[in-house]
Scaffold this motif. Structure first.
Motif, PDB file in Angstrom:
ATOM      1  N   GLY A  69      16.214  65.509  21.320  1.00 49.92           N
ATOM      2  CA  GLY A  69      14.864  65.518  21.878  1.00 49.92           C
ATOM      3  C   GLY A  69      13.839  65.152  20.828  1.00 49.92           C
ATOM      4  N   ILE A  71       9.881  65.695  19.011  1.00 50.94           N
ATOM      5  CA  ILE A  71       9.335  66.711  18.104  1.00 50.94           C
ATOM      6  C   ILE A  71       9.067  68.046  18.827  1.00 50.94           C
ATOM      7  CG2 ILE A  71       6.943  65.839  18.347  1.00 50.94           C
ATOM      8  CD1 ILE A  71       6.665  66.347  15.286  1.00 50.94           C
ATOM      9  N   ASN A  74      12.370  69.827  20.034  1.00 49.33           N
ATOM     10  CA  ASN A  74      13.020  70.456  18.883  1.00 49.33           C
ATOM     11  C   ASN A  74      12.302  71.737  18.475  1.00 49.33           C
ATOM     12  OD1 ASN A  74      15.184  69.013  16.896  1.00 49.33           O
ATOM     13  ND2 ASN A  74      14.257  67.530  18.285  1.00 49.33           N
ATOM     14  N   SER A 109      21.166  61.990  12.062  1.00 48.59           N
ATOM     15  CA  SER A 109      19.801  61.498  12.244  1.00 48.59           C
ATOM     16  C   SER A 109      19.072  61.548  10.901  1.00 48.59           C
ATOM     17  CB  SER A 109      19.090  62.401  13.248  1.00 48.59           C
ATOM     18  OG  SER A 109      17.700  62.287  13.113  1.00 48.59           O
ATOM     19  N   TYR A 138      17.946  71.410  14.146  1.00 48.92           N
ATOM     20  CA  TYR A 138      18.715  70.200  14.479  1.00 48.92           C
ATOM     21  C   TYR A 138      19.257  69.566  13.196  1.00 48.92           C
ATOM     22  CZ  TYR A 138      19.245  65.488  16.557  1.00 48.92           C
ATOM     23  OH  TYR A 138      19.699  64.267  16.995  1.00 48.92           O
ATOM     24  N   ASN A 167      14.807  56.637  13.748  1.00 49.85           N
ATOM     25  CA  ASN A 167      14.381  56.854  15.142  1.00 49.85           C
ATOM     26  C   ASN A 167      14.825  55.667  16.005  1.00 49.85           C
ATOM     27  OD1 ASN A 167      12.893  58.727  13.563  1.00 49.85           O
ATOM     28  ND2 ASN A 167      11.375  58.907  15.187  1.00 49.85           N
ATOM     29  N   SER A 180      10.681  63.974  25.290  1.00 45.86           N
ATOM     30  CA  SER A 180      11.304  62.755  24.760  1.00 45.86           C
ATOM     31  C   SER A 180      10.762  62.425  23.363  1.00 45.86           C
ATOM     32  CB  SER A 180      11.009  61.589  25.697  1.00 45.86           C
ATOM     33  OG  SER A 180       9.637  61.310  25.673  1.00 45.86           O
ATOM     34  N   VAL A 182       8.914  59.578  20.698  1.00 47.47           N
ATOM     35  CA  VAL A 182       7.613  58.929  20.861  1.00 47.47           C
ATOM     36  C   VAL A 182       7.673  57.610  21.647  1.00 47.47           C
ATOM     37  CG1 VAL A 182       7.666  57.872  18.524  1.00 47.47           C
ATOM     38  CG2 VAL A 182       5.503  58.224  19.674  1.00 47.47           C
ATOM     39  N   ARG A 189       3.722  56.822  29.420  1.00 45.89           N
ATOM     40  CA  ARG A 189       2.307  57.193  29.540  1.00 45.89           C
ATOM     41  C   ARG A 189       1.409  55.970  29.710  1.00 45.89           C
ATOM     42  NH1 ARG A 189       1.272  60.698  24.973  1.00 45.89           N
ATOM     43  NH2 ARG A 189       3.050  61.796  25.832  1.00 45.89           N
ATOM     44  N   TRP A 204      -0.213  62.088  20.628  1.00 40.75           N
ATOM     45  CA  TRP A 204      -0.092  63.331  19.868  1.00 40.75           C
ATOM     46  C   TRP A 204      -0.367  63.175  18.375  1.00 40.75           C
ATOM     47  CZ3 TRP A 204       5.294  65.442  21.808  1.00 40.75           C
ATOM     48  CH2 TRP A 204       5.226  65.616  23.206  1.00 40.75           C
ATOM     49  N   ARG A 211       6.706  55.889  10.747  1.00 39.96           N
ATOM     50  CA  ARG A 211       8.066  55.953  11.283  1.00 39.96           C
ATOM     51  C   ARG A 211       8.693  54.559  11.279  1.00 39.96           C
ATOM     52  NH1 ARG A 211       7.099  60.524  10.800  1.00 39.96           N
ATOM     53  NH2 ARG A 211       7.432  62.301  12.195  1.00 39.96           N
ATOM     54  N   PRO A 270       1.906  68.471  16.942  1.00 37.47           N
ATOM     55  CA  PRO A 270       2.333  68.304  15.549  1.00 37.47           C
ATOM     56  C   PRO A 270       2.562  66.840  15.150  1.00 37.47           C
ATOM     57  CG  PRO A 270       4.171  69.020  16.918  1.00 37.47           C
ATOM     58  CD  PRO A 270       2.966  68.996  17.812  1.00 37.47           C
ATOM     59  N   ASP A 271       2.329  66.568  13.866  1.00 41.94           N
ATOM     60  CA  ASP A 271       2.622  65.240  13.300  1.00 41.94           C
ATOM     61  C   ASP A 271       4.078  65.132  12.872  1.00 41.94           C
ATOM     62  OD1 ASP A 271       0.284  63.803  13.477  1.00 41.94           O
ATOM     63  OD2 ASP A 271      -0.466  64.426  11.506  1.00 41.94           O
ATOM     64  N   LYS A 276       9.049  58.653   7.022  1.00 44.07           N
ATOM     65  CA  LYS A 276      10.507  58.739   7.150  1.00 44.07           C
ATOM     66  C   LYS A 276      11.069  57.325   7.206  1.00 44.07           C
ATOM     67  CE  LYS A 276      11.814  60.875  10.961  1.00 44.07           C
ATOM     68  NZ  LYS A 276      12.318  61.764  12.010  1.00 44.07           N
TER      69      LYS A 276
HETATM   70  C1  LIG Z   1      14.635  61.045  15.861  1.00 43.09           C
HETATM   71  C2  LIG Z   1      13.884  62.255  15.384  1.00 43.09           C
HETATM   72  O1  LIG Z   1      12.950  62.653  16.384  1.00 43.09           O
HETATM   73  C3  LIG Z   1      12.157  63.833  16.124  1.00 43.09           C
HETATM   74  O2  LIG Z   1      11.350  63.677  15.036  1.00 43.09           O
HETATM   75  P1  LIG Z   1      10.091  62.736  15.007  1.00 43.09           P
HETATM   76  O3  LIG Z   1      10.383  61.522  14.215  1.00 43.09           O
HETATM   77  O4  LIG Z   1       8.914  63.502  14.574  1.00 43.09           O
HETATM   78  O5  LIG Z   1      10.023  62.230  16.507  1.00 43.09           O
HETATM   79  P2  LIG Z   1       9.084  61.971  17.745  1.00 43.09           P
HETATM   80  O6  LIG Z   1       9.581  60.677  18.246  1.00 43.09           O
HETATM   81  O7  LIG Z   1       9.074  63.072  18.723  1.00 43.09           O
HETATM   82  O8  LIG Z   1       7.600  61.847  17.154  1.00 43.09           O
HETATM   83  C4  LIG Z   1       7.232  60.897  16.200  1.00 43.09           C
HETATM   84  C5  LIG Z   1       5.736  60.936  15.919  1.00 43.09           C
HETATM   85  O9  LIG Z   1       5.055  60.419  17.066  1.00 43.09           O
HETATM   86  C6  LIG Z   1       3.981  61.286  17.408  1.00 43.09           C
HETATM   87  N1  LIG Z   1       3.661  61.145  18.841  1.00 43.09           N
HETATM   88  C7  LIG Z   1       2.509  60.644  19.344  1.00 43.09           C
HETATM   89  N2  LIG Z   1       2.499  60.701  20.682  1.00 43.09           N
HETATM   90  C8  LIG Z   1       3.724  61.228  21.029  1.00 43.09           C
HETATM   91  C9  LIG Z   1       4.304  61.535  22.284  1.00 43.09           C
HETATM   92  O10 LIG Z   1       3.728  61.349  23.337  1.00 43.09           O
HETATM   93  N3  LIG Z   1       5.572  62.038  22.270  1.00 43.09           N
HETATM   94  C10 LIG Z   1       6.275  62.253  21.084  1.00 43.09           C
HETATM   95  N4  LIG Z   1       7.540  62.739  21.152  1.00 43.09           N
HETATM   96  N5  LIG Z   1       5.710  62.003  19.884  1.00 43.09           N
HETATM   97  C11 LIG Z   1       4.463  61.488  19.857  1.00 43.09           C
HETATM   98  C12 LIG Z   1       4.489  62.655  17.011  1.00 43.09           C
HETATM   99  O11 LIG Z   1       3.429  63.594  16.893  1.00 43.09           O
HETATM  100  C13 LIG Z   1       5.170  62.337  15.673  1.00 43.09           C
HETATM  101  O12 LIG Z   1       4.201  62.264  14.653  1.00 43.09           O
HETATM  102  C14 LIG Z   1      13.031  65.002  15.914  1.00 43.09           C
HETATM  103  O13 LIG Z   1      13.570  65.376  17.115  1.00 43.09           O
HETATM  104  C15 LIG Z   1      14.125  64.748  14.899  1.00 43.09           C
HETATM  105  O14 LIG Z   1      15.090  65.729  15.017  1.00 43.09           O
HETATM  106  C16 LIG Z   1      14.765  63.397  14.999  1.00 43.09           C
HETATM  107  O15 LIG Z   1      15.925  63.198  14.686  1.00 43.09           O
END
Ligand SMILES: C[C@H]1O[C@H](OP(=O)(O)OP(=O)(O)OC[C@H]2O[C@@H](n3cnc4c(=O)[nH]c(N)nc43)[C@H](O)[C@@H]2O)[C@@H](O)[C@@H](O)C1=O
Ligand SMILES: NC(=O)C1=CN([C@@H]2O[C@H](COP(=O)(O)OP(=O)(O)OC[C@H]3O[C@@H](n4cnc5c(N)ncnc54)[C@H](OP(=O)(O)O)[C@@H]3O)[C@@H](O)[C@H]2O)C=CC1
Length: 314
Positions: A69, A71, A74, A109, A138, A167, A180, A182, A189, A204, A211, A270-271, A276
């Motif tokens: 999932g 952020i 998780n 990951s 995770y 990612n 889900s 990002v 959306r 968010w 990324r 959260p950011d 990464k």
């Molecule tokens: C693959 C990886 O995925 C997760 O880590 P993450 O890289 O932080 O992944 P994310 O895709 O959820 O967010 C990336 C960035 O994007 C921003 N953001 C903006 N708007 C939305 C939004 O609408 N949804 C989400 N999910 N994020 C958003 C969000 O705030 C963050 O800054 C972990 O599960 C980790 O365990 C893992 O393995």
């Protein structure tokens, strides 16, 4: 090298990654692929997993099943992310070992690396400092999986490898609005904003985190490549080596979808980790590089979203 008629078990074949690995294997002429849905075989149930391996005796295993999932998913379910993933990994890897699987590839990951690892992140950064809090559970589960492969190799001489993708996004993604990752979240959306003529879309965090994104068919190709060409205890990073800010990503997704309104930022979300970016020189040195550029991959992903309304509902 896997023989073309080898019996290959792809765990998690209905997920984004597992389905891409099955597509990739079939494209390369592998035709003896075995699969089980979550309903048919819950990989958390040890004796069921043992029975399955004893009956099927696969030659090779791709472990692409996991509780996955974004952020928030998780962060909200740290205990579930640890329990499900540790149990599932240990059951599959241990049963593979007991049933003499020739080679297994475990998918982790990039979040296994320290939150503030030097960039780009080398495989050598593993366990050098603290993890990102939002996905610590995770990450610890994934570190356990890759270490268990390494320990089996060292203690028993197996040939089990692990790959750490950046990612991912693409066909068959999870488009859940809050749980889900990002890319699928933004595709949904912005699409909904476009068809409903909304003036603003809220994303968010601050938009400043950096990324790296890899199209899932490239990941599948790299996974098959590693199964055929890599042996070793150290994990292998899989990515593009290119990054962008989340703000730049939102602008690109808006462009691909054709949304022209304003983008606002919800600072209550959260950011996560600030940056990464994987060091992919090891994989490059082995002879593999990605082929799908982000904008092209986003177009493919959007097409998939439009063509699969049922999955987009999940
Ligand atoms: C693959 C990886 O995925 C997760 O880590 P993450 O890289 O932080 O992944 P994310 O895709 O959820 O967010 C990336 C960035 O994007 C921003 N953001 C903006 N708007 C939305 C939004 O609408 N949804 C989400 N999910 N994020 C958003 C969000 O705030 C963050 O800054 C972990 O599960 C980790 O365990 C893992 O393995
Ligand atoms: N998506 C990404 O951005 C990234 C993914 N990865 C890795 O790739 C792998 C796959 O991820 P992805 O394809 O995105 O995830 P998905 O959620 O799309 O797929 C995971 C699959 O695993 C299955 N599964 C989960 N729990 C169990 C269980 N207890 N028993 C049997 N099957 C189970 C799911 O079935 P069901 O849906 O029916 O529960 C699903 O088919 C994971 O190891 C992940 O860590 C790595 C980096 C980034």
């Amino acid at each position: 090298m896997m023989e073309k008629d080898a019996k290959i078990y792809v765990a998690g074949h209905r997920g984004m990654v597992g389905s891409a690995i099955v597509r990739g294997l079939e494209k390369q002429g592998y035709h003896n692929i075995i699969t089980r849905t979550h309903k048919e075989l819950d990989l958390i149930r040890q004796s069921d997993v043992e029975d399955f391996f004893e009956q099927e005796k696969p030659d090779y295993v791709f472990l692409a099943a996991a509780k996955v999932g974004g952020i928030i998913a998780n962060q909200e379910a740290l205990a579930d992310f640890m329990y499900d993933n540790v149990m599932l990994e240990m059951n599959v890897i241990n049963s593979a070992f007991k049933n003499h699987v020739k080679k297994l590839e475990f998918l982790g990951s990039s979040c296994i690396y320290p939150r503030l690892a030097p960039q780009p992140i080398s495989e050598k950064s593993l366990l050098t400092s603290s993890l990102e809090q939002t996905n610590e559970a995770y990450a610890l589960a994934k570190i356990s999986g890759l270490k268990y492969c390494e320990y089996l190799n060292r203690q028993y001489g197996t040939n089990y490898i692990s790959a750490m993708p950046t990612n991912l996004y693409g066909a068959n993604d999870n488009y859940h609005p809050t749980h889900s990752h990002v890319v699928p979240a933004l595709i949904r959306r912005f699409h909904e904003a476009k068809i409903n003529n909304l003036k603003t879309v809220s994303c968010w965090g601050s938009g400043t985190p950096l990324r790296e994104f890899l199209y899932v068919d490239d990941l599948a190709d790299a996974s098959i490549f590693l199964m055929n060409n890599y042996e070793g205890n150290e994990t292998v990073n899989v990515g593009t080596g290119k990054e962008l800010t989340i703000k730049e990503l939102t602008e690109l997704v808006a462009k691909v979808i054709g949304y022209q309104g304003e983008i606002t930022w919800d600072s209550t979300k959260p950011d996560g980790t600030p940056r990464k970016l994987l060091d992919v020189s090891k994989l490059k040195g082995l002879g593999w590089t990605y082929s799908v550029e982000l904008e092209d991959g986003l177009k493919l992903a959007y097409e998939d979203f439009l063509n699969n309304p049922v999955r987009a509902e999940r």
